[in-house]
Structures are given as structure tokens and as C-alpha cells.
Design a protein around this motif. Sequence first.
Motif, PDB file in Angstrom:
ATOM      1  N   THR A 144       0.568  -1.085  -0.059  1.00 46.66           N
ATOM      2  CA  THR A 144      -0.032  -0.105   0.216  1.00 46.66           C
ATOM      3  C   THR A 144       0.724   1.155   0.201  1.00 46.66           C
ATOM      4  O   THR A 144       0.508   2.551  -0.755  1.00 46.66           O
ATOM      5  N   VAL A 145       1.621   1.362   0.752  1.00 49.07           N
ATOM      6  CA  VAL A 145       3.122   2.084   0.958  1.00 49.07           C
ATOM      7  C   VAL A 145       3.396   2.706  -0.420  1.00 49.07           C
ATOM      8  O   VAL A 145       3.359   3.672  -1.073  1.00 49.07           O
ATOM      9  N   GLN A 146       3.755   1.116  -1.181  1.00 48.90           N
ATOM     10  CA  GLN A 146       4.677   1.423  -1.977  1.00 48.90           C
ATOM     11  C   GLN A 146       3.732   2.209  -3.395  1.00 48.90           C
ATOM     12  O   GLN A 146       4.334   2.556  -4.497  1.00 48.90           O
ATOM     13  N   ARG A 147       2.571   1.548  -2.871  1.00 50.78           N
ATOM     14  CA  ARG A 147       1.600   1.885  -4.238  1.00 50.78           C
ATOM     15  C   ARG A 147       1.115   3.616  -4.329  1.00 50.78           C
ATOM     16  O   ARG A 147       0.942   4.578  -5.308  1.00 50.78           O
ATOM     17  N   ALA A 148       1.020   4.062  -2.830  1.00 42.76           N
ATOM     18  CA  ALA A 148       1.265   5.556  -2.472  1.00 42.76           C
ATOM     19  C   ALA A 148       2.024   6.414  -3.594  1.00 42.76           C
ATOM     20  O   ALA A 148       2.708   7.239  -3.720  1.00 42.76           O
ATOM     21  N   ARG A 149       3.719   5.384  -2.862  1.00 43.64           N
ATOM     22  CA  ARG A 149       4.766   6.204  -3.756  1.00 43.64           C
ATOM     23  C   ARG A 149       4.507   6.020  -5.184  1.00 43.64           C
ATOM     24  O   ARG A 149       5.314   7.737  -5.691  1.00 43.64           O
ATOM     25  N   ALA A 150       4.374   5.377  -5.676  1.00 45.48           N
ATOM     26  CA  ALA A 150       3.883   5.057  -7.537  1.00 45.48           C
ATOM     27  C   ALA A 150       3.063   6.585  -7.689  1.00 45.48           C
ATOM     28  O   ALA A 150       3.035   7.065  -9.222  1.00 45.48           O
ATOM     29  N   LEU A 151       1.964   6.159  -7.037  1.00 43.96           N
ATOM     30  CA  LEU A 151       0.376   6.945  -7.291  1.00 43.96           C
ATOM     31  C   LEU A 151       1.756   9.195  -7.690  1.00 43.96           C
ATOM     32  O   LEU A 151       1.487  10.075  -8.541  1.00 43.96           O
ATOM     33  N   LEU A 152       2.864   9.251  -6.242  1.00 48.94           N
ATOM     34  CA  LEU A 152       2.972  10.205  -6.022  1.00 48.94           C
ATOM     35  C   LEU A 152       4.256  10.506  -6.884  1.00 48.94           C
ATOM     36  O   LEU A 152       4.504  11.191  -7.763  1.00 48.94           O
ATOM     37  N   ASP A 153       4.801   9.684  -7.519  1.00 47.64           N
ATOM     38  CA  ASP A 153       5.901   9.537  -8.706  1.00 47.64           C
ATOM     39  C   ASP A 153       5.427   9.835  -9.951  1.00 47.64           C
ATOM     40  O   ASP A 153       5.377  10.769 -10.711  1.00 47.64           O
ATOM     41  N   ASP A 190      -0.045  11.896  -8.985  1.00 47.54           N
ATOM     42  CA  ASP A 190      -1.107  12.361  -8.667  1.00 47.54           C
ATOM     43  C   ASP A 190      -1.184  12.391  -7.012  1.00 47.54           C
ATOM     44  O   ASP A 190      -1.501  11.324  -6.091  1.00 47.54           O
ATOM     45  N   VAL A 191      -1.457  13.553  -6.579  1.00 50.34           N
ATOM     46  CA  VAL A 191      -0.987  13.466  -5.111  1.00 50.34           C
ATOM     47  C   VAL A 191      -2.030  13.827  -4.155  1.00 50.34           C
ATOM     48  O   VAL A 191      -1.976  13.386  -2.889  1.00 50.34           O
ATOM     49  N   ILE A 192      -3.066  14.094  -4.952  1.00 52.58           N
ATOM     50  CA  ILE A 192      -4.471  13.738  -4.290  1.00 52.58           C
ATOM     51  C   ILE A 192      -4.555  12.142  -3.794  1.00 52.58           C
ATOM     52  O   ILE A 192      -4.879  11.793  -2.474  1.00 52.58           O
ATOM     53  N   ARG A 193      -4.530  10.649  -4.823  1.00 48.08           N
ATOM     54  CA  ARG A 193      -5.080   9.923  -4.733  1.00 48.08           C
ATOM     55  C   ARG A 193      -3.861   9.330  -3.467  1.00 48.08           C
ATOM     56  O   ARG A 193      -4.264   8.340  -2.910  1.00 48.08           O
ATOM     57  N   ALA A 194      -2.507   9.836  -3.709  1.00 48.23           N
ATOM     58  CA  ALA A 194      -1.438   9.201  -3.179  1.00 48.23           C
ATOM     59  C   ALA A 194      -1.945   9.671  -1.154  1.00 48.23           C
ATOM     60  O   ALA A 194      -1.507   8.971  -0.462  1.00 48.23           O
ATOM     61  N   ARG A 195      -2.108  10.836  -1.314  1.00 49.63           N
ATOM     62  CA  ARG A 195      -2.442  10.972  -0.206  1.00 49.63           C
ATOM     63  C   ARG A 195      -3.479  10.345   0.619  1.00 49.63           C
ATOM     64  O   ARG A 195      -3.673   9.850   1.460  1.00 49.63           O
ATOM     65  N   ILE A 196      -4.537  10.071  -0.489  1.00 51.25           N
ATOM     66  CA  ILE A 196      -5.772   8.716  -0.219  1.00 51.25           C
ATOM     67  C   ILE A 196      -5.828   7.938   0.696  1.00 51.25           C
ATOM     68  O   ILE A 196      -4.923   7.309   1.915  1.00 51.25           O
TER      69      ILE A 196
END
Length: 151
Positions: free
Chosen positions: A96-105, A108-114
Amino acid sequence: MSAAPKTGDRAAQIMRDAVEHGKYQSSNLPDRRACQRLNGKGFLSRDKKDADLWFPTKRLIDQRTAVAALAEAIGADHDRELAEAAQADASGLVATVQRARALLDDGDVIRARIVAAGAYEQAKTEAAFAESSARRRRWLPRLAACRRMRC
């Protein structure tokens, strides 16, 4: 409500611009204050005549160079980790954390924060459960001794 950039975002952008262009011209009071904080940390130096003209220091340039070299060195490892995380179970905290990191990269900041907020809540719940389990395990021998004494 306006979405003003955070101070950390502003400082990062100022440092990036200063290194790329060799100077930074602060245009408003919040930028000047951010530059003053960066000056206090030794990342920017102020022009002697123009109070709004800032230059990157050797410390900032060396740090940015080291970070870029490190990012380049681990870039392939990061891509491989992301591919492995995509194959892993999505309910896992690391995935999940890596998925958030990938979204941030991907920007997609909003989805990464969610996603990151969900991972944080999951980790907090797991930590609370582990703490209560440890507390119970600590008291089990004492409880058993009390029961033996009552018999």
C-alpha cells in the motif's frame, strides 16, 4: 479555499530553481521568508545589494548532486520494487505504501495522500492491537499464578 503550497513545497521549489538557474529572485513576502529560512540553514546566500536576489550555496549544490546520484543509483531498484509490489497482495501495508509512492511519482498527489492515509490508519490499528496483545501476554502468567493461589 485556495490551495496554497506548503512551506516545504515552496522551499523545495526555490532550491530547485536556484540550482537550475544559478540564482533565485523572490517576488513576494512568503518567498522572501522561505529564502531567509533557507539562508539560515546554509542553502542560500543573499546578494549584497538586491535583498530579493538569492544564490545557491556550495552546500546546497553538493547536497543536490549527491541526492541526484543516489536517486539514479537506486532508480532501477525502485522500479523493480514497484513491479514486485504490484504483484504482491494489495492488502499488505508495504504494498500500500509503495502504491502511494508510485501515485506520488506519477503526480497524482490527492490519490497518493488518500492511499497513504489509509496505510497510516492500518498501521496505527495494527500497532494498537500488537500493544494490547503484548500487554495480555505479559499478564497471562500472573493471572495463572493468581488462579493457582485461589484453588
